[in-house]
Enzyme design. Structure first.
Site, PDB file in Angstrom:
ATOM      1  N   GLY A  29       0.195  -5.409   1.476  1.00 46.92           N
ATOM      2  CA  GLY A  29      -0.447  -5.461   0.255  1.00 46.92           C
ATOM      3  C   GLY A  29      -0.033  -6.090  -0.811  1.00 46.92           C
ATOM      4  O   GLY A  29      -0.635  -6.960  -1.482  1.00 46.92           O
ATOM      5  N   TYR A  88      -7.391  -5.426   8.390  1.00 45.16           N
ATOM      6  CA  TYR A  88      -7.505  -6.066   6.972  1.00 45.16           C
ATOM      7  C   TYR A  88      -8.852  -6.570   6.622  1.00 45.16           C
ATOM      8  O   TYR A  88      -9.853  -6.833   7.417  1.00 45.16           O
ATOM      9  CB  TYR A  88      -6.535  -7.443   6.811  1.00 45.16           C
ATOM     10  CG  TYR A  88      -5.782  -7.649   5.608  1.00 45.16           C
ATOM     11  CD1 TYR A  88      -4.827  -6.479   5.130  1.00 45.16           C
ATOM     12  CD2 TYR A  88      -6.253  -8.657   4.537  1.00 45.16           C
ATOM     13  CE1 TYR A  88      -4.196  -6.740   4.138  1.00 45.16           C
ATOM     14  CE2 TYR A  88      -5.509  -8.437   3.392  1.00 45.16           C
ATOM     15  CZ  TYR A  88      -4.361  -7.526   3.254  1.00 45.16           C
ATOM     16  OH  TYR A  88      -3.912  -7.662   1.911  1.00 45.16           O
ATOM     17  N   HIS A 141       0.586  -1.460   0.044  1.00 45.79           N
ATOM     18  CA  HIS A 141      -0.034   0.149   0.020  1.00 45.79           C
ATOM     19  C   HIS A 141       0.755   1.281  -0.178  1.00 45.79           C
ATOM     20  O   HIS A 141       1.890   1.354   0.555  1.00 45.79           O
ATOM     21  CB  HIS A 141      -0.815   0.035   1.059  1.00 45.79           C
ATOM     22  CG  HIS A 141      -2.160  -0.244   1.074  1.00 45.79           C
ATOM     23  ND1 HIS A 141      -3.106  -1.600   1.234  1.00 45.79           N
ATOM     24  CD2 HIS A 141      -3.379   0.709   0.483  1.00 45.79           C
ATOM     25  CE1 HIS A 141      -4.164  -1.527   0.691  1.00 45.79           C
ATOM     26  NE2 HIS A 141      -4.379  -0.352   0.300  1.00 45.79           N
TER      27      HIS A 141
END
Ligand code: NI
Ligand code: NI
Ligand code: NI
Lengths: 266, 266, 266, 266, 266, 266
Positions: free
Chosen positions: E115, E145, E71
């Site tokens: 991610g 998450y 991310h």
């Protein structure tokens, strides 16, 4: 599903403000759900979608005797093929109505037979004239209805009514359909168009995004009758035995020859 | 599923106390899973059941190069029919093994190909010789594997391994299969029979009803990956496109002609 | 689940900063999972929860030969009652561990038998000494394991390993357990306490709310193997036949009499 | 389920062309669903199946006051056992009706109580005389109804009606039952036999394989309310508390002593 | 999802016969999964799809130290918003890979964080260099998450490994990842490109439609861990508490300030 | 959910033997479901539970024009937040009623709007005066109703009725609600209290444990419309678009300004 030009002799789509009206106009063939007719309805829904219609009315022409006669039997596979596979026109139009992001009102006048019965019930709201009738007829032809198709009926009313319709193929009246939640309102032929238009006007004023998401949530919930792969494959195997049977061929043949079928269970 | 006399030239079933040993003996045809072979295996399981066997060993003859070559391609439908329907012999034998009320040990020696790979993995415990290999080969033939069949693999090991097997059709070694939980034990050809017999002896001493119910509970849990009718019908539609494709016909033809297929994706 | 005073002779709970250490201390009875022991463990978890522990270690005393011998057979119902019902102590402690809002590390030294095997595997992370062993033993006693209990095992590793454990009752080594994902790490007895403490230190530094919600999401996903009421009632009926059987009584009796059971399948 | 000779003094089965008529004839005991009665009904269904009946009518004798009084209370377990386990006669007959491969019409005259109420509603189509009544009475006896049994009711009508029936045990009239989809048609005692026969005649003419597969698809869909093993075991635990309770024993005792029970909630 | 021009300084897509190679080239920013990067990957997949690629390799540039840092923290919502909603770029790219109608091979060299770890594991086959590492890091940032994201991990390997990764955020080595089925093959940096190309060549020769449908069937099965609306809304409520917490804001702030976060659990 | 003192000016709870009567008394504010009101109702249920009430009546004061106006719009989040999250007061009270271990009878007099409509329908049995009306109004405000909330309606009656209510926001009459199973009984204002009390008296005499477990079983079955995490996250994403829309803000603003909203679909 199908592009190409829509055949305007069998249907038309008009916008009335934020209301789209899709009219099946093939009375000569009793609005049979041929591939062409279903292409037309889907084209109408796409047109409505592009015009940001907030509500759709799906109807036959005023005064018709048969709203729709259902499947075009001449398009059914001769034998050994699932007649209700994923890309069968009936399945395609059912999904198009369910996924349309605004309410679809079925305005019913006349007889609603076979696959057309599922198409009418897949609409969000059903308004019918007093002499309308609804018949679920696959057992007349020997066709094994598909699982998600039967689920359409089971989400509309109780299982005793669905079984009576499926196992007897008898038409049920608009009044009885209303009493059991299948039909929302019964209105005379002279006022049903006005009534549905007023219903549409009320819907138009409300928040379209909130309506679209509620429709989608209900679609998801209504289809959430999950089964194991094993169970589904078993049912699919049973359905295959039916469309491999002599009765399936007899049913289709008798329909085309306009005579009573003689089913032997083989 | 099938009655009639079992062809003893392709398999045999022996009892050793409470242990039933089913041996595929059709080395000439690489123990291909023809309808006759599967009738034989199922007859063996029934015999084992009547003899109240507490454990079964499913094996090929010692020294064979191919444990089983999988589907009998000559029995696949030519086109436009699901080659892995509910009553396909492979599907029938998989269910017979899963539903057998005592453990089935796959004793593997040699290559395990295609449908035979699922049959081996549907057994409860897998013991293999070091040079055994496992290959999942429907993509070589252009066959759309069925949903519950792929679930058999997904319950045995992680999805990356299953995808590699399904998408490359490469054989994997017994050692790698063991490392990933597909094979329970690797034992040399000279000792594998003894090893499996000792394993069976241990099972025989335990409570058969408790084992049977645990096997059934695990079968139910392993199949409990439920999907909606709509989703299943969509997948079935995708599978139909595959067995309606030219590639399916090319795959089967090339196999019979013992040449490389030329797949075009159409 | 159970209030009352915890019996400190069979377990103790200590806080080390944000780490709670629950130690089973009833070596004399091989840390059998009696109602008292499970009350103790649950009391320890509650104490850890009130102390806002960010991680728990569940262990036996250093040097023990048996981590836990599992169910207290003397507490099993004599006959005609489900020995693994919802309020059975084993089921209660499994749920307490799964629902504890922080990671629980099983520090394993010695043999882990029967219900203790599920308790260890229901922990989030498992660290074991090289000579630890794991045995799933209900088939030794003739007990029908329950559905959610078997699911605990199926979520940890592949189905072939679970079936081997359940159907042979053979102990498996820490090394093999590690290779198949059952055990996260194998560490010598001299360093395992330090290793687990360091693991705990790493966990303590992370965001506890994020960890708690991920643990809960995984719990929900792991239990999401849904089955129909009909299927569950069928399985329950099969299980009832087992605990109504003579074999169940024989298994329990033989265990108490410290002899081999003689199972007849009736 | 049960072989042996059927007791013809409590039921009889006749064929009228392709229609099988199963009549409960034990008016003296109000057609109580004893094991013998259920053996009889199942034997009747098997006879109908062998005669390739395309439709079945399940009825009591004309003019009876009680169609069936439901469970034979004298056969309920005294205590500490699930009175509605998988092999309980009521559960067996419900499944036999659901799995019968042709429509079963319940011809109702008189009171329908307790388990008989589920048996009637498990039929595909229900036709009743105006003075018939339906009562769901486990709360009168203190019996914890099972999950799939309650699902039978929930598939027939909306949840408010089911709860009223379950929580008040009040009989509901045929008219109200019809309005809510429980009863398909209400017909006078003098014409109900003729009406049901005509309904059967219509069914007989249709394709039996198509009907059988639709019935099976609906059975699968209706049972597709899957729950997790954990949730089911929790519910099973709650039910066990009920059949372990004093109230359960009080309910059964009071029924036998023909007095009002005194329930304490313990 | 996003149209516009793809930024070629951060990724490129090349065709090598029927193989598409998508390379993340933003080493300066450690291939962070910014919206722009993900637009690029999706554009690459679309390009591959139009070129009828039969296999895709997703990789970073040779010699990179970080395959992808996951991310782009600067794009996370500041507070009070779900950072992993349906249209979050990470969720979008995961679905694009899962739905791509041909195998996607992740060629891994260097660290794979947060991610990016899910993105790598969502690929069908994973090949990694020996010094690659995989770390699941939301607990470092305090991010809850999402459910389908955790399911990606649970389908790849056993739950003990997933929990260790999620609860400790420790990187795991390529070797350990291979042993547990996360990585299919470990190959040296000097040969990994060649190895993956040969793997792709094998896939290219097989039937693409059969592969596509098997990939889709496995996607459906892998996602078939259904939960009730109630349960999901409960989990969503728990996740909301986390992204409403001070810890979430602290985690993001600390990351930007390149310091250790101080989590309080509030 | 909420402790603190209950505001007795807005509700009161009285015991009448084993019957608890919870009365909403805030007619001035049309019994709007503010946090305070819901705290009151929940406190009433807790009081009933402690008093071992065997049945509860939930009602407004006799003669009121509005039973409850539903959500307190002034408490809705201004924007960008799910207005129907897990801990929203409406969701909390729905669950409290569903989980209450005895029947809850909704005694309805006057208009039932919006969230109050779900609260009334979540009760087990609904009795209404002839001039009561029921309106489902989120589309008037632009609020995306949540999934489990819509499921409450779908379990009560057929989907055509639910869609008409949700998409038109029109009030439906008590008579029509009764015909479709939403309302159990319609009774005049002068006798409705007596009627409900008699209904309660009948319930009180039955076995409370059997009733409690049946209620819980039905709750579980009614919520068993499971969906995949992926599907749920997609729906959640659609709902987020709605509460992020201008229409949501316009709807709330218009309500507060007591004018017609002007929805644009953006
Ligand atoms: Ni349902
Ligand atoms: Ni699974
Ligand atoms: Ni799973």
């Amino acid at each position: 599903m199908t592009q190409g030009a829509t055949d305007m002799t069998i249907m038309r789509c008009e916008m009335d403000g934020k209301l789209a009206i899709i009219t099946m106009t093939n009375q000569a063939k009793r609005n049979v759900l041929s591939e062409a007719m279903i292409d037309g309805i889907i084209a109408g829904l796409e047109q409505a979608s592009q015009a940001k219609a907030r509500v759709v009315i799906l109807r036959a022409e005023p005064g018709c005797k048969v709203w729709s006669a259902g499947h075009d039997v001449s398009e059914l596979p001769a034998a050994h093929r699932d007649p209700l596979g994923w890309s069968d026109p009936l399945r395609v139009v059912i999904r198009a109505i369910e996924e349309f992001p605004a309410p679809v009102i079925a305005l019913i006048e006349g007889g609603v037979w076979g696959g057309a019965c599922e198409m009418a019930l897949a609409c969000d709201i059903v308004v019918a004239t007093p002499d309308s009738t609804f018949a679920l007829t696959p057992a007349k032809l020997g066709i094994p209805y598909n699982v998600s198709g039967l689920l359409t009926f089971m989400n509309v009313t109780g299982i005793h009514m669905v079984r009576e319709m499926a196992f007897t193929a008898r038409p049920i009246s608009a009044q009885r359909a209303q009493a059991l939640g299948i039909v929302n309102h019964v209105r005379g032929a002279e006022e049903i168009t006005y009534y549905c238009t007023m219903l549409a006007r009320d819907i138009e004023k409300l928040a379209p995004l909130a309506i679209a998401v509620m429709k989608e949530e209900m679609r998801v919930l209504a289809s959430a009758h999950s089964i194991t792969p094993r169970m589904f494959e078993r049912v699919q195997g049973l359905r295959r035995k039916v469309y491999d049977s002599q009765d399936y061929q007899e049913g289709v043949r008798a329909f085309k020859e306009k005579r009573q079928p003689n089913f032997t269970g083989e």
